[in-house]
Motif scaffolding. Structure first.
Motif, PDB file in Angstrom:
ATOM      1  N   ASP A   1      32.894  10.344  21.993  1.00 10.50           N
ATOM      2  CA  ASP A   1      32.585   9.749  20.691  1.00 10.50           C
ATOM      3  C   ASP A   1      32.499   8.228  20.731  1.00 10.50           C
ATOM      4  OD1 ASP A   1      32.599  12.318  19.767  1.00 10.50           O
ATOM      5  OD2 ASP A   1      34.480  12.165  18.650  1.00 10.50           O
ATOM      6  N   LEU A   2      33.335   7.595  21.542  1.00 10.31           N
ATOM      7  CA  LEU A   2      33.357   6.136  21.589  1.00 10.31           C
ATOM      8  C   LEU A   2      32.138   5.544  22.275  1.00 10.31           C
ATOM      9  CD1 LEU A   2      37.097   5.410  22.527  1.00 10.31           C
ATOM     10  CD2 LEU A   2      35.996   5.034  20.317  1.00 10.31           C
ATOM     11  N   GLU A   3      31.479   6.317  23.100  1.00  9.47           N
ATOM     12  CA  GLU A   3      30.402   5.751  23.916  1.00  9.47           C
ATOM     13  C   GLU A   3      28.999   6.184  23.507  1.00  9.47           C
ATOM     14  OE1 GLU A   3      30.270   8.223  27.978  1.00  9.47           O
ATOM     15  OE2 GLU A   3      32.306   7.969  27.208  1.00  9.47           O
ATOM     16  N   ILE A   4      28.880   7.026  22.508  1.00  6.40           N
ATOM     17  CA  ILE A   4      27.558   7.479  22.077  1.00  6.40           C
ATOM     18  C   ILE A   4      27.233   6.897  20.701  1.00  6.40           C
ATOM     19  CG2 ILE A   4      26.179   9.468  21.380  1.00  6.40           C
ATOM     20  CD1 ILE A   4      27.485  11.089  23.519  1.00  6.40           C
ATOM     21  N   ALA A   5      26.082   6.234  20.618  1.00  7.82           N
ATOM     22  CA  ALA A   5      25.602   5.690  19.347  1.00  7.82           C
ATOM     23  C   ALA A   5      24.596   6.676  18.754  1.00  7.82           C
ATOM     24  CB  ALA A   5      24.942   4.332  19.564  1.00  7.82           C
ATOM     25  N   PRO A   6      24.869   7.262  17.586  1.00  6.34           N
ATOM     26  CA  PRO A   6      23.932   8.210  16.978  1.00  6.34           C
ATOM     27  C   PRO A   6      22.561   7.566  16.735  1.00  6.34           C
ATOM     28  CG  PRO A   6      26.057   8.279  15.879  1.00  6.34           C
ATOM     29  CD  PRO A   6      26.083   7.086  16.778  1.00  6.34           C
TER      30      PRO A   6
ATOM     31  N   THR B   1      24.659  13.989  20.292  1.00  2.00           N
ATOM     32  CA  THR B   1      25.214  14.784  21.388  1.00  2.00           C
ATOM     33  C   THR B   1      24.160  14.940  22.473  1.00  2.00           C
ATOM     34  OG1 THR B   1      26.586  16.048  19.842  1.00  2.00           O
ATOM     35  CG2 THR B   1      26.224  17.008  22.022  1.00  2.00           C
ATOM     36  N   ASP B   2      24.562  14.791  23.710  1.00  2.00           N
ATOM     37  CA  ASP B   2      23.624  15.005  24.813  1.00  2.00           C
ATOM     38  C   ASP B   2      23.105  16.436  24.786  1.00  2.00           C
ATOM     39  OD1 ASP B   2      23.529  12.497  26.414  1.00  2.00           O
ATOM     40  OD2 ASP B   2      25.691  12.815  26.484  1.00  2.00           O
ATOM     41  N   GLU B   3      21.809  16.582  25.034  1.00  2.00           N
ATOM     42  CA  GLU B   3      21.160  17.890  24.919  1.00  2.00           C
ATOM     43  C   GLU B   3      21.076  18.648  26.240  1.00  2.00           C
ATOM     44  OE1 GLU B   3      17.990  17.282  21.349  1.00  2.00           O
ATOM     45  OE2 GLU B   3      17.514  16.247  23.214  1.00  2.00           O
ATOM     46  N   HIS B   4      21.339  17.975  27.336  1.00  2.00           N
ATOM     47  CA  HIS B   4      21.158  18.605  28.641  1.00  2.00           C
ATOM     48  C   HIS B   4      22.249  19.596  29.033  1.00  2.00           C
ATOM     49  CE1 HIS B   4      20.918  18.859  33.073  1.00  2.00           C
ATOM     50  NE2 HIS B   4      19.632  18.682  32.897  1.00  2.00           N
ATOM     51  N   PRO B   5      23.520  19.368  28.688  1.00  2.00           N
ATOM     52  CA  PRO B   5      24.595  20.262  29.156  1.00  2.00           C
ATOM     53  C   PRO B   5      24.419  21.718  28.729  1.00  2.00           C
ATOM     54  CG  PRO B   5      25.510  18.217  28.330  1.00  2.00           C
ATOM     55  CD  PRO B   5      24.055  18.212  27.952  1.00  2.00           C
ATOM     56  N   ARG B   6      24.890  22.617  29.585  1.00  2.00           N
ATOM     57  CA  ARG B   6      24.869  24.058  29.320  1.00  2.00           C
ATOM     58  C   ARG B   6      26.260  24.630  29.612  1.00  2.00           C
ATOM     59  NH1 ARG B   6      20.985  22.425  27.390  1.00  2.00           N
ATOM     60  NH2 ARG B   6      18.793  23.049  27.631  1.00  2.00           N
ATOM     61  N   PRO B   7      27.252  24.297  28.782  1.00  2.00           N
ATOM     62  CA  PRO B   7      28.624  24.736  29.072  1.00  2.00           C
ATOM     63  C   PRO B   7      28.809  26.245  29.006  1.00  2.00           C
ATOM     64  CG  PRO B   7      28.478  23.795  26.871  1.00  2.00           C
ATOM     65  CD  PRO B   7      27.161  23.520  27.532  1.00  2.00           C
TER      66      PRO B   7
ATOM     67  N   ALA C   1      35.495  18.265  27.244  1.00  2.00           N
ATOM     68  CA  ALA C   1      35.556  16.856  26.841  1.00  2.00           C
ATOM     69  C   ALA C   1      34.836  16.636  25.512  1.00  2.00           C
ATOM     70  CB  ALA C   1      34.946  15.978  27.931  1.00  2.00           C
ATOM     71  N   LYS C   2      33.699  17.278  25.357  1.00  2.00           N
ATOM     72  CA  LYS C   2      32.953  17.151  24.098  1.00  2.00           C
ATOM     73  C   LYS C   2      33.778  17.680  22.934  1.00  2.00           C
ATOM     74  CE  LYS C   2      29.785  16.809  20.994  1.00  2.00           C
ATOM     75  NZ  LYS C   2      29.550  15.486  20.352  1.00  2.00           N
ATOM     76  N   LYS C   3      34.417  18.818  23.142  1.00  2.00           N
ATOM     77  CA  LYS C   3      35.242  19.426  22.089  1.00  2.00           C
ATOM     78  C   LYS C   3      36.390  18.510  21.688  1.00  2.00           C
ATOM     79  CE  LYS C   3      37.853  22.919  23.214  1.00  2.00           C
ATOM     80  NZ  LYS C   3      38.266  24.292  23.646  1.00  2.00           N
ATOM     81  N   ASN C   4      36.903  17.756  22.654  1.00  2.00           N
ATOM     82  CA  ASN C   4      38.037  16.862  22.399  1.00  2.00           C
ATOM     83  C   ASN C   4      37.628  15.453  21.977  1.00  2.00           C
ATOM     84  OD1 ASN C   4      39.907  18.895  23.042  1.00  2.00           O
ATOM     85  ND2 ASN C   4      39.852  18.389  25.222  1.00  2.00           N
ATOM     86  N   GLY C   5      36.336  15.251  21.760  1.00  2.00           N
ATOM     87  CA  GLY C   5      35.871  13.956  21.261  1.00  2.00           C
ATOM     88  C   GLY C   5      35.878  12.835  22.277  1.00  2.00           C
TER      89      GLY C   5
ATOM     90  N   ALA D   1      34.978   2.569  31.075  1.00  2.00           N
ATOM     91  CA  ALA D   1      35.547   1.484  30.267  1.00  2.00           C
ATOM     92  C   ALA D   1      36.167   2.030  28.984  1.00  2.00           C
ATOM     93  CB  ALA D   1      34.472   0.454  29.934  1.00  2.00           C
ATOM     94  N   ASN D   2      35.464   2.944  28.335  1.00  2.00           N
ATOM     95  CA  ASN D   2      35.992   3.528  27.101  1.00  2.00           C
ATOM     96  C   ASN D   2      37.226   4.379  27.355  1.00  2.00           C
ATOM     97  OD1 ASN D   2      34.398   3.052  24.502  1.00  2.00           O
ATOM     98  ND2 ASN D   2      32.753   3.403  25.966  1.00  2.00           N
ATOM     99  N   GLU D   3      37.312   4.933  28.538  1.00  2.00           N
ATOM    100  CA  GLU D   3      38.436   5.825  28.817  1.00  2.00           C
ATOM    101  C   GLU D   3      39.771   5.087  28.861  1.00  2.00           C
ATOM    102  OE1 GLU D   3      39.602   9.525  31.773  1.00  2.00           O
ATOM    103  OE2 GLU D   3      37.714   8.452  32.071  1.00  2.00           O
ATOM    104  N   PHE D   4      39.736   3.779  29.088  1.00  2.00           N
ATOM    105  CA  PHE D   4      40.981   3.011  29.034  1.00  2.00           C
ATOM    106  C   PHE D   4      41.623   3.105  27.649  1.00  2.00           C
ATOM    107  CE2 PHE D   4      39.167   0.469  32.668  1.00  2.00           C
ATOM    108  CZ  PHE D   4      40.165   0.781  33.574  1.00  2.00           C
TER     109      PHE D   4
END
Length: 237
Positions: free
Chosen positions: A40-45, A59-65, A33-37, A207-210
């Motif tokens: 992007d709509l829901e994260i404020a830098p 980018t969230d720092e917790h994930p370990r893909p 999902a991160k790779k596909n953006g 909500a953003n996924e709509f």
């Protein structure tokens, strides 16, 4: 909290392998999902100062893909030493986070010329035995859908907070959820579980996924320590 997940694991015949496989799924789904953006709509830098330099966190720092089933299968259970299910890898991580959402009445939307991202069709809070608090989303989801005049088959997307893999899997089994439309971008096992803001994160994500799909009905839910479940039904505005 962890023991309640162990209790559900025993009730629903969930194995350690199932928990670890689901944890890997969460990590890999987030990575794709991160790779596909998708986020992007829901994260404020946010700009932060690191060693006198400005660094942008977007980018969230917790994930370990990159983690593997082989690696996490070597971890020891945390709460039940001999045959426990819950490990550091298949439970949600405790992390910092913040979320913000705006809920407006139809009157306010018209008065202020707002463009809604979604409409809240219904919500429901339920109670359950504290010893299996993680099953709370089941009755909460059923209650919310009932209030909206919908059933499980009407839902295009489910998000259930991944407090523990065993807890999530118990809910998924009890509801017989279609995993192809459930937590398809990862969840708290990969993203982490910032207490107090996980609800707004799930809401914002759905909500953003709509805007990124042609789906019409989304359901978000979470268990609550002490023996509760909460769920909300969103529909395309």
């Amino acid at each position: 909290m962890g023991i309640t997940a162990e209790n559900l694991g025993k009730m629903y015949g969930i194995s350690r392998l199932e928990c670890d496989e689901f944890a890997i799924r969460s990590q890999q789904m987030w990575g794709e999902a991160k790779k596909n953006g998708v986020f992007d709509l829901e994260i404020a830098p946010v700009e932060v100062q690191v060693k006198r330099q400005t660094q942008v966190i977007d980018t969230d720092e917790h994930p370990r893909p990159e983690t593997t089933l082989e690696k996490i299968s070597k971890l020891k259970p945390v709460f039940q030493k001999d045959d426990g299910l819950v490990t550091a890898a298949n439970a949600s991580g405790i992390c910092d986070g913040a979320g913000s959402i705006i809920i407006a009445s139809e009157k306010a939307v018209l008065e202020h010329n707002l463009t809604p991202m979604a409409r809240i069709a219904s919500y429901h809070v339920s109670g359950c035995d504290p010893k299996i608090m993680g099953i709370g989303p089941v009755e909460a989801i059923r209650g919310a859908l009932g209030k909206a005049g919908l059933n499980l088959d009407d839902v295009d997307r489910f998000e259930i907070n991944e407090a523990f893999a065993a807890q999530f899997l118990a809910c998924a089994k009890e509801l017989d959820l279609d995993m192809s439309k459930t937590n398809i971008h990862g969840g708290a096992i990969s993203l982490g579980h910032p207490l107090g803001s996980s609800g707004s994160r799930i809401m914002a994500h759905l909500a953003n996924e709509f805007q990124q799909s042609d789906s019409n009905i989304h359901v978000g839910s979470a268990c609550i320590g002490g023996g509760q479940g909460i769920a909300i039904v969103l529909e395309r505005a």
